[in-house]
Design a protein around this motif. Structure first.
Motif, PDB file in Angstrom:
ATOM      1  N   ARG A  34     -25.123 -23.693  -5.842  1.00  0.00           N
ATOM      2  CA  ARG A  34     -25.056 -24.347  -7.154  1.00  0.00           C
ATOM      3  C   ARG A  34     -25.522 -23.409  -8.259  1.00  0.00           C
ATOM      4  NH1 ARG A  34     -24.005 -29.517  -7.892  1.00  0.00           N
ATOM      5  NH2 ARG A  34     -25.520 -29.773  -9.584  1.00  0.00           N
ATOM      6  N   GLY A  35     -25.505 -22.118  -7.971  1.00  0.00           N
ATOM      7  CA  GLY A  35     -25.889 -21.122  -8.963  1.00  0.00           C
ATOM      8  C   GLY A  35     -24.708 -20.729  -9.835  1.00  0.00           C
ATOM      9  N   TYR A  36     -25.033 -20.244 -11.008  1.00  0.00           N
ATOM     10  CA  TYR A  36     -23.987 -19.852 -11.950  1.00  0.00           C
ATOM     11  C   TYR A  36     -23.111 -18.720 -11.404  1.00  0.00           C
ATOM     12  CZ  TYR A  36     -26.311 -22.625 -15.559  1.00  0.00           C
ATOM     13  OH  TYR A  36     -26.855 -23.642 -16.282  1.00  0.00           O
ATOM     14  N   LEU A  37     -23.721 -17.724 -10.775  1.00  0.00           N
ATOM     15  CA  LEU A  37     -22.953 -16.568 -10.312  1.00  0.00           C
ATOM     16  C   LEU A  37     -21.900 -16.963  -9.289  1.00  0.00           C
ATOM     17  CD1 LEU A  37     -22.398 -13.553 -10.340  1.00  0.00           C
ATOM     18  CD2 LEU A  37     -24.205 -13.277  -8.621  1.00  0.00           C
ATOM     19  N   TYR A  38     -22.289 -17.727  -8.282  1.00  0.00           N
ATOM     20  CA  TYR A  38     -21.341 -18.150  -7.250  1.00  0.00           C
ATOM     21  C   TYR A  38     -20.198 -18.956  -7.865  1.00  0.00           C
ATOM     22  CZ  TYR A  38     -19.400 -20.477  -3.155  1.00  0.00           C
ATOM     23  OH  TYR A  38     -18.545 -20.945  -2.193  1.00  0.00           O
ATOM     24  N   GLN A  39     -20.525 -19.892  -8.725  1.00  0.00           N
ATOM     25  CA  GLN A  39     -19.490 -20.736  -9.321  1.00  0.00           C
ATOM     26  C   GLN A  39     -18.557 -19.938 -10.223  1.00  0.00           C
ATOM     27  OE1 GLN A  39     -18.851 -23.756  -8.263  1.00  0.00           O
ATOM     28  NE2 GLN A  39     -20.613 -23.659  -6.903  1.00  0.00           N
TER      29      GLN A  39
END
Length: 89
Positions: A34-39
């Motif tokens: 649910r992190g910004y980088l992964y998304q």
């Protein structure tokens, strides 16, 4: 191959590399689901796949990646919203 066709293929390969990298980083515990980088990696990668698949006439793949990108955008929005709300005691 025209310059446009080469560019579309490059976009597709970069999209594949980005989505694969996001999965590897997630699997290794280097990034959070649910992190910004992964998304963002998934939204950008899926968008590249939409462009490549749509151009090449692979409509089921393009449709799947539209949904994938929208799921990422929704998750980014929900995480952003949850992080800006004050924590109630």
């Amino acid at each position: 191959m025209s310059v446009l066709q080469i560019a579309i293929e490059v976009v597709g390969w970069l999209a594949a590399a980005l989505i694969l990298a996001s999965y590897v980083l997630l699997s290794l515990g280097r990034i959070e689901p649910r992190g910004y980088l992964y998304q963002w990696m998934n939204v950008i990668g899926a968008s590249g796949f939409v462009l490549n698949s749509g151009y090449n006439g692979a409509l089921p793949s393009a449709g799947l990646n539209i949904v994938w990108a929208l799921m990422g955008v929704f998750t980014l929005w929900s995480v952003w919203r949850a992080r800006r709300l004050p924590v109630e005691s």
